[in-house]
Design an enzyme around this catalytic site. Structure first.
Site, short mmCIF file in Angstrom:
data_model
loop_
_atom_site.label_atom_id
_atom_site.label_comp_id
_atom_site.label_asym_id
_atom_site.label_seq_id
_atom_site.Cartn_x
_atom_site.Cartn_y
_atom_site.Cartn_z
N GLY B 249 0.83 -1.21 0.00
CA GLY B 249 0.00 0.00 0.00
C GLY B 249 0.86 1.26 0.00
N THR B 478 3.40 -7.01 5.41
CA THR B 478 4.66 -6.82 6.12
C THR B 478 4.80 -7.71 7.34
OG1 THR B 478 3.52 -4.96 7.12
CG2 THR B 478 5.09 -4.47 5.38
N LEU B 659 9.82 -7.39 17.21
CA LEU B 659 8.87 -8.47 17.45
C LEU B 659 9.22 -9.74 16.67
CD1 LEU B 659 5.52 -6.43 17.43
CD2 LEU B 659 6.64 -7.49 19.40
N LYS B 730 8.74 0.09 18.72
CA LYS B 730 8.63 1.30 17.90
C LYS B 730 8.32 0.86 16.47
CE LYS B 730 11.96 4.24 20.36
NZ LYS B 730 13.32 4.83 20.26
N GLU B 734 8.36 2.92 8.17
CA GLU B 734 8.85 4.06 7.39
C GLU B 734 10.33 4.36 7.65
OE1 GLU B 734 5.60 6.25 6.63
OE2 GLU B 734 4.38 5.09 8.00
#
Ligand code: FAD
Ligand code: SF4
Lengths: 328, 774
Positions: B249, B478, B659, B730, B734
């Site tokens: 996207g 992602t 993660l 966090k 981007e």
């Protein structure tokens, strides 16, 4: 895309006759140019004549040179040992073109007849003299970064053939075998196959409406054996050339005996540089010689707002390609 | 018993490089993207778009089109049912573009929808759209801020009034004038298009007049639902938006665009489910873009290279209606220690659709300017690019005076330099050759803010040892499915294959969309909050259960870790959640909770109950929150042909808790690739006379191919941040792109001694730069 009828031709005559009888018809080989343009409504054909069953196949050495059937696929020809060994520029021009998927579909005959990538031509919202004669050429004052600087006219500045293979074929004096609806064959040197835009940019080649490309024959020469195709582009693969060069050299004792030079993506058609060749013959095979010759190649170039870079890029590409085949 | 449980106890899976849980569905085709979904009776919509960029429609002849077989209706501005409200009438319009086409005969941009054909087959609809004849009264359009007809104006506020168009701190002009070292430069950024693989698509399914389900390629189902509710004048609850899979996207699916509402209106009118996907060409005029823009940056420094002033202005093209522009200033405001700063935006209205956030909106082009100028300053002062950055290292956020919640930029610099071999770089430009090629090395910093966000989740733990976890988030491709499975597994002490994580549906608990890099941190926190709710309930069961080792314990004395409850003071005493739930005879237990990301979390956990009131850091909103990173790269420049090849890349980032090492590394790698695209090749050409794009397809709009991308090495430095959310996560979506273009440009400078300030750095621009004296 409009609705169309579809036939599969088993014999050349069937195909050419069908084409002769229906002005709206088109031959389809790999379809990678044809269907693309039909989906954009740039070409609208009432009938598609599938030529893939025709026996225009084979890659073989003949007394006139290497004969390649028009329906052979780009990937097969590019990888063929006879091509790699005797005509490296041809192999490279094929393997540096498009993408693997496209090369597997696309035929040699279709490649030679691919159409310009000028953005105005490909979008029916714009006027375009090539697509709709008389409507104008917005590229003159618009996006001309990738258009031609040699052989253009005020009517059209497109690189009418934007691809790679024909540049190598033009450099190496290939000959096209054509066949018409009467079953008559003729031989056309590819240097005489393409037409400059003049005031009729819609007329791109000397191919008649009922003619098929049967084969392409490339004469065997020393220069062809030592040939190279160099392509400069915006990304490392899967992009059309900004500038390309197909060169071949026969060097004896450090002196150029024969030269073959053509440029891609700078001319309105693939651009054979006869003057450059003449200037090279008899000269020492040095970078200085190549540099001087390259200056000649771009004489008379007529750049527009966004494509003046092609002059220097083309010269440098020529010098690089010639230096590499001469190993200097 | 105890030993047995240990053996079965799952190891911590958060952080592990778990394979994508949705991988098999994707490679087998079982995963259905929005345009692949069909319900019984689905028919197809195809848009016809305007050929001109400005003027009005004088006639639409649909007679030939209507004769095509299977045509159900052809909608134009004359017969399209009106929505209950226009975007302008909606106070809380949550999308970039406020203009809805096909409401009247006006044309404001090329590619604007003028008709929508609905037919039983896609082929018939496509053919009919081609057969519609639209006549126009064309006017001369304005193509961009370059256009002599364009008028630049000061918008005061940008992004629909949400952001300031002016930011001033200290006295930047005066400081600049008095600076020992000055640098001024102008940077140009081409129009970029997001170009995800999956096109934008909508399938609108009405059940009667008051119930609507929309399968939408959406990065934010809640946003789509909210806007639809307002436009249609329906309660939100009557509208369901579903997005199970997204094929990329990059921001363009995180806003609300005309095709969605047109499809929904048409579907209601024909009383059939209508599916519409934009063609690749329509993707260039259907879902926004990164605007053409130009930044002028003045930087003043002391003789030691300490910044004293940053003066930034940006000129950009915007649409006839909206003041959208990326806020490039954000990154300049806080990346370095500098007391005097200003940014001002100037916009020009042109006949283009509204541009929209595109991966690292503002930060990507902003960092290109800032980090290129920093490189120049370093060169001017004979400093190593790393050294000048260290001299200006911001120990706190100078834009607001707050301390950082965490910042590992120094560690990123150090580790990156070490991995890359930065010390071996020749600082003198134009000195390193590899055959005919010039070799250069460059670096740049990266940063991305933590945008506050919150969301909810539901956890249902089943006594048979599996769990269903739900949040209305989305997965861009992602890894949301995967990382949330990991978080849930650890929260409940189950192996990942026993977790079913569901997302992408407004029926699920409300969660943020994938945008602004907030999804992972927010959704993970929401899941933890919901899991805590389950823990509390099961702990209560256990302490009341004679058979439990925790019988009669005080619930506040019980801790839960990896699905096991135990006494904080005597950890051996305890049992699993499942053991207690199993004895209860209850088949399952459900919990829900709200998770916060950023300032809201900090406020809740550190600003209450008088805890450490003296400590500034413990005050609500006390911290500035950002992730940071550093890029190092090598390029080869062909000085004769003008081509640039990136040959090596190292990115080291500090982004809190990672993660999933594999998906996180992929994201940072993807960020670098996306940045290399913008740096070297992405460029949409808008014709100056027609205000229409000339290369609107993927053969003409170049994105990187494999051969353009070197081996990219990514590392994360360990970083703990207690202030930002439950797990200290966090966002990373981007960050990886910020600074990439500058790193490439800096390497090109090192290779050639020439500074390229106009993106993309295509071969023609390289040759031009090389022709000029160094
Ligand atoms: C995205 C993209 C990228 C590309 N990049 C490159 C590139 O980098 N370099 C490059 O060289 N090319 C490139 N191409 C063009 C590609 O090589 C041509 O499309 C292909 O070679 C055409 O062959 P085809 O068999 O598919 O032709 P078709 O599409 O089937 O036909 C093309 C034309 O030739 C006619 N025709 C086909 N065969 C015959 C025949 N035997 N006799 C008479 N007429 C015939 C058809 O009627 C039609 O008009 C690219 C194409 C695409 C779509
Ligand atoms: S250059 Fe030729 S093809 Fe392009 S717009 Fe002009 S006339 Fe058409």
């Amino acid at each position: 895309m409009n609705n169309f009828s579809y036939i599969q031709a088993d014999k050349a005559k069937e195909a050419t006759a069908a084409k002769r009888d229906d002005k709206s018809a088109a031959f389809i080989a790999g379809g990678t140019t044809l269907l693309d343009l039909m989906k954009l409504n740039v070409e609208n054909h009432g009938q598609l004549i599938d030529v893939n069953m025709l026996p225009f196949r084979g890659i073989e050495m003949t007394k006139d040179g290497l004969r390649i059937g028009a329906l052979e696929r780009m990937s097969e020809v590019g990888a063929h040992p006879l091509v790699k060994e005797n005509f490296p520029a041809v192999s490279e021009s094929l393997l540096l073109a498009a993408s693997a998927q496209l090369r597997n579909m696309a035929s040699i005959g279709g490649n030679v007849l691919q159409r310009t990538r000028c953005g105005y031509f490909r979008d029916t919202a714009f006027p375009c003299n090539k697509r709709e004669p008389g409507t104008g050429c917005p590229a003159l004052e618009g996006d001309n970064r990738n258009l031609a600087i040699l052989g253009t006219s005020e009517t059209c500045i497109a690189t009418s053939y934007p691809g790679d293979l024909a540049v190598a074929l033009i450099a190496l004096d290939a000959v096209l075998t054509l066949e018409n609806a009467k079953g008559k064959q003729r031989q056309v040197p590819i240097t005489k196959f393409y037409l400059l835009p003049g005031t009729t940019p819609q007329r791109e080649t000397v191919l008649e409406a009922d003619e098929l490309i049967v084969a392409v024959t490339i004469p065997q020469t020393a220069a062809a054996r030592k040939s190279k195709y160099l392509k400069v582009r915006d990304r490392s693969s899967y992009a059309y050339a900004l500038v390309s060069a197909a060169v071949g050299l026969e060097v004896q004792g450090g002196t150029v005996r024969a030269a073959r030079v053509a440029l891609g993506a700078v001319g309105a058609q693939p651009w054979r540089c006869f003057e450059v060749e003449k200037a090279l013959v008899g000269q020492p095979a040095t970078e200085a010689t190549f540099r001087a010759a390259a200056e000649l190649a771009l004489r008379g170039a007529k750049p527009r707002e966004h494509n003046a870079y092609k002059i220097e890029m083309a010269k440098n590409t020529l010098v690089r390609a010639l230096s590499e085949v001469a190993s200097v | 018993m105890e030993t047995n449980q240990k053996e079965n106890a799952p190891t911590n899976v958060v952080g592990k490089p778990l394979d994508r849980v949705d991988g098999p569905a994707k490679v087998t085709g079982a995963a259905r993207y929005s345009a692949e979904i069909s319900v019984p009776g689905t028919v197809h919509g195809v848009l016809k778009t305007s050929t001109i960029a400005k003027g009005r429609i004088t006639g639409i002849d649909t007679s030939r089109a209507a004769k095509e077989p299977g045509i159900l209706n052809i909608f134009t501005h004359e017969n399209l049912p009106k929505p209950a409200k226009t975007p302008k009438q909606i106070e809380k319009w949550r999308a970039a573009q406020s203009y809805l086409p096909m409401q009247d005969n006006q044309i404001q941009y090329a590619g604007q929808p003028v008709a929508l054909v609905v037919a039983t087959t896609l082929e018939a609809a496509t053919q009919a759209a081609a057969l519609i004849r639209v006549t126009y009264q064309a006017e001369t359009p304005i193509d961009s801020y370059h256009d002599p007809k364009a008028e630049l104006f000061d918008p005061q506020k940008i992004q629909q009034g949400k952001k300031d168009g002016h930011v001033v701190r200290g006295n930047p002009q005066q400081a600049y004038n008095g600076a020992a070292v000055k640098h001024e430069a102008t940077y140009v950024h081409a129009i970029n298009h997001h170009s995800p693989m999956e096109p934008a698509a909508t399938l609108a399914v009405w059940e009667g007049a008051d119930k609507l389900t929309v399968y939408e390629a959406s990065q934010n189902v809640t946003m789509h639902q909210g806007n639809l509710a307002e436009l249609l004048g329906m309660p939100r609850e009557q509208i369901r938006v579903v997005t199970k899979y997204i094929g990329g996207g990059f921001g363009c699916k995180g806003s609300f665009w005309p095709h969605t509402i047109l499809t929904v209106l048409a579907a209601r009118a024909v009383n059939r489910p209508v599916k519409l996907a934009l063609t690749r060409q329509q993707m260039f005029t259907g879902v926004g873009h990164r605007e053409d823009q130009e930044q002028t940056l003045k930087m003043g420094a002391t003789a030691e290279g300490k910044l004293v002033s940053i003066v930034h202005t940006k000129k950009a093209t915007t649409s006839p209606w909206d003041n959208y522009t990326e806020s490039n200033g954000k990154v300049m405001d806080m990346l370095y220690a500098c007391e005097n700063y200003s940014t001002v935006y100037e916009l020009a209205r042109a006949n283009v659709m509204t541009s929209v956030w595109m991966r690292a909106p503002g930060e990507a082009p902003g960092s290109f300017a800032l980090e290129s100028s920093m490189d120049d300053l370093a060169n001017q002062l004979n400093l190593d690019p790393l050294e000048i950055r260290l001299r200006n290292y911001a120990d706190y956020d100078h834009s607001n005076g707050k301390p950082w919640s965490s910042k590992s930029l120094k560690q990123c610099y150090t580790r990156g330099a070490e991995l890359f071999g930065w010390s071996k770089r020749n600082p003198k430009p134009g000195q390193t050759r590899r055959g005919k090629l010039l070799v250069g090395h460059g670096m740049a910093s990266a940063t991305y803010p933590v945008h506050s966000s919150q969301g909810t989740a539901r956890v249902r733990l089943f006594a048979d040892g599996h769990a269903v976890v739900e949040a209305g988030a989305t997965d861009l491709g992602t890894g949301t499915y995967t990382v949330m499975t990991q978080v849930s597994a650890d929260a409940l002490g189950l192996p990942p294959e026993k977790i079913r994580f569901e997302l992408g549906d407004t029926r699920l608990p409300t969660a943020p969309g994938s945008g602004g890099s907030v999804a992972a941190g927010t959704v993970a926190s929401s899941i933890m909050a919901a899991a805590e709710d389950v823990w509390d309930k099961v702990v209560k069961m256990a302490v009341a259960d004679k058979k439990s080792p925790l019988y009669k314990a005080k619930p506040t004395d019980v801790k839960v870790e990896l699905g096991r409850m135990f006494l904080s003071k005597d950890p051996k005493k305890g049992e699993t959640l499942l053991a207690a739930l199993g004895r209860s005879g209850q088949p399952d237990i459900e919990g829900s909770g709200t998770g916060k990301y950023g300032a809201g979390y900090e406020e809740k956990n550190f600003g209450q109950n008088g805890a450490n009131q003296n400590d500034d850091k413990q005050k609500p909103g006390g911290h500035s929150m950002h992730s940071f990173g550093a890029h190092f790269c090598e390029v080869e420049v062909d000085p004769d042909l003008g081509t640039i090849r990136v040959t090596r890349w190292v990115g080291v980032h500090g982004a809190g808790t990672v993660l999933n090492l594999k998906t996180a590394t992929s994201q940072m790698t993807g960020g670098a690739i996306y940045g290399i695209g913008a740096a070297l090749m992405e460029d949409t050409f808008r014709d100056p006379n027609f205000a229409r794009y000339t290369n609107a397809d993927l053969a003409g709009y170049h994105v990187p191919v494999n051969a353009d991308i070197p081996n990219i090495q990514v590392e994360f430095v360990p970083e703990t941040d207690p202030y930002i959310n439950y797990l200290g996560v966090k966002g990373i979506g981007e960050l990886g792109m910020v600074g990439v273009a500058a790193a490439v440009a800096n390497a090109v400078f090192n290779a050639t001694g020439r500074r390229l300030r106009s993106l993309p750095m295509t071969p023609d621009k390289v040759l031009e730069a090389l022709r000029l004296p160094a």
